[in-house]
Design an enzyme around this catalytic site. Structure first.
Site, PDB file in Angstrom:
ATOM      1  N   HIS A  62       0.806  -1.216   0.000  1.00  7.88           N
ATOM      2  CA  HIS A  62       0.000   0.000   0.000  1.00  7.88           C
ATOM      3  C   HIS A  62       0.843   1.273   0.000  1.00  7.88           C
ATOM      4  O   HIS A  62       1.987   1.274   0.423  1.00  7.88           O
ATOM      5  CB  HIS A  62      -0.902   0.035   1.237  1.00  7.88           C
ATOM      6  N   TYR A 132       2.456   1.588  13.604  1.00  6.09           N
ATOM      7  CA  TYR A 132       3.208   2.481  12.734  1.00  6.09           C
ATOM      8  C   TYR A 132       2.784   3.925  12.883  1.00  6.09           C
ATOM      9  O   TYR A 132       1.658   4.237  13.191  1.00  6.09           O
ATOM     10  CB  TYR A 132       3.156   2.039  11.280  1.00  6.09           C
TER      11      TYR A 132
END
Length: 185
Positions: A62, A132
């Site tokens: 992604h 993240y």
């Protein structure tokens, strides 16, 4: 903190300094000052995300298209993942090449993926919790990706792809060959 440069310029592996004793361990998981020094410029992380996945789940590859592109600083806080960054910058001498790193709570590694790279991971443990930081907010209209199971990328996912669990959206992503990148080198 040790900064390990990879074959892809700007993609970094970060190993924190661990302080261990009979009580357990301590480490600084993020220092803006040290991180900015390591990457050579200022990065302002604005969003933290966390996912939980089970063995065989593959997420990616992604990215977000400009102007909502994101750099990411990722780590695995539970379990074991193989994390991958693929260079998708048109004109880059490393276009289509990748770096893979194993992330576990035991190795404490973090992986920095700059803008212009697609990102994905495969879960190699029964369960993995993945965290993240992003330097831009999520914008659904800017989602993009390339197929995580594209053979031309020659990624050794360290698992049998016949057992992989992918989302319907990820199954529809184009291969690198059929992809028109929005990023320039």
């Amino acid at each position: 903190m040790e900064i390990i440069k990879t074959a892809l310029e700007g993609v970094l592996i970060i190993e924190p300094r661990i302080f261990s004793d009979a009580r357990g361990y301590f480490f600084e998981s993020y220092s803006k000052r040290l991180f900015d020094e390591a990457v050579g410029h200022h990065i302002d992380f604005v969003q933290d995300n966390q996912s939980m996945s089970t063995r065989g789940v593959m997420r990616g590859l992604h990215f977000q298209r400009p102007p909502h592109a994101q750099a990411k600083l990722v780590r695995c806080v539970s379990g074991h993942v193989l994390d991958v960054a693929v260079d998708i910058r048109k004109g880059s001498p490393t276009f289509g090449e990748h770096v893979a790193v194993e992330l576990t709570p035991e190795n404490h590694r973090q992986f920095f993926i700059p803008r212009g790279f697609a990102h994905g991971f495969a879960v190699l443990s029964d369960v993995a919790v993945f965290q993240y930081k992003c330097d831009n907010y999520y914008a659904p209209e800017s989602e993009g990706g390339i197929s995580i199971i594209d053979d031309s990328l020659e990624i050794d996912w360290r698992m049998d792809l016949a057992d992989a669990i992918l989302s319907e959206k990820d199954l529809r992503l184009p291969t690198l060959r059929d992809f028109d990148s929005p990023f320039e080198f």
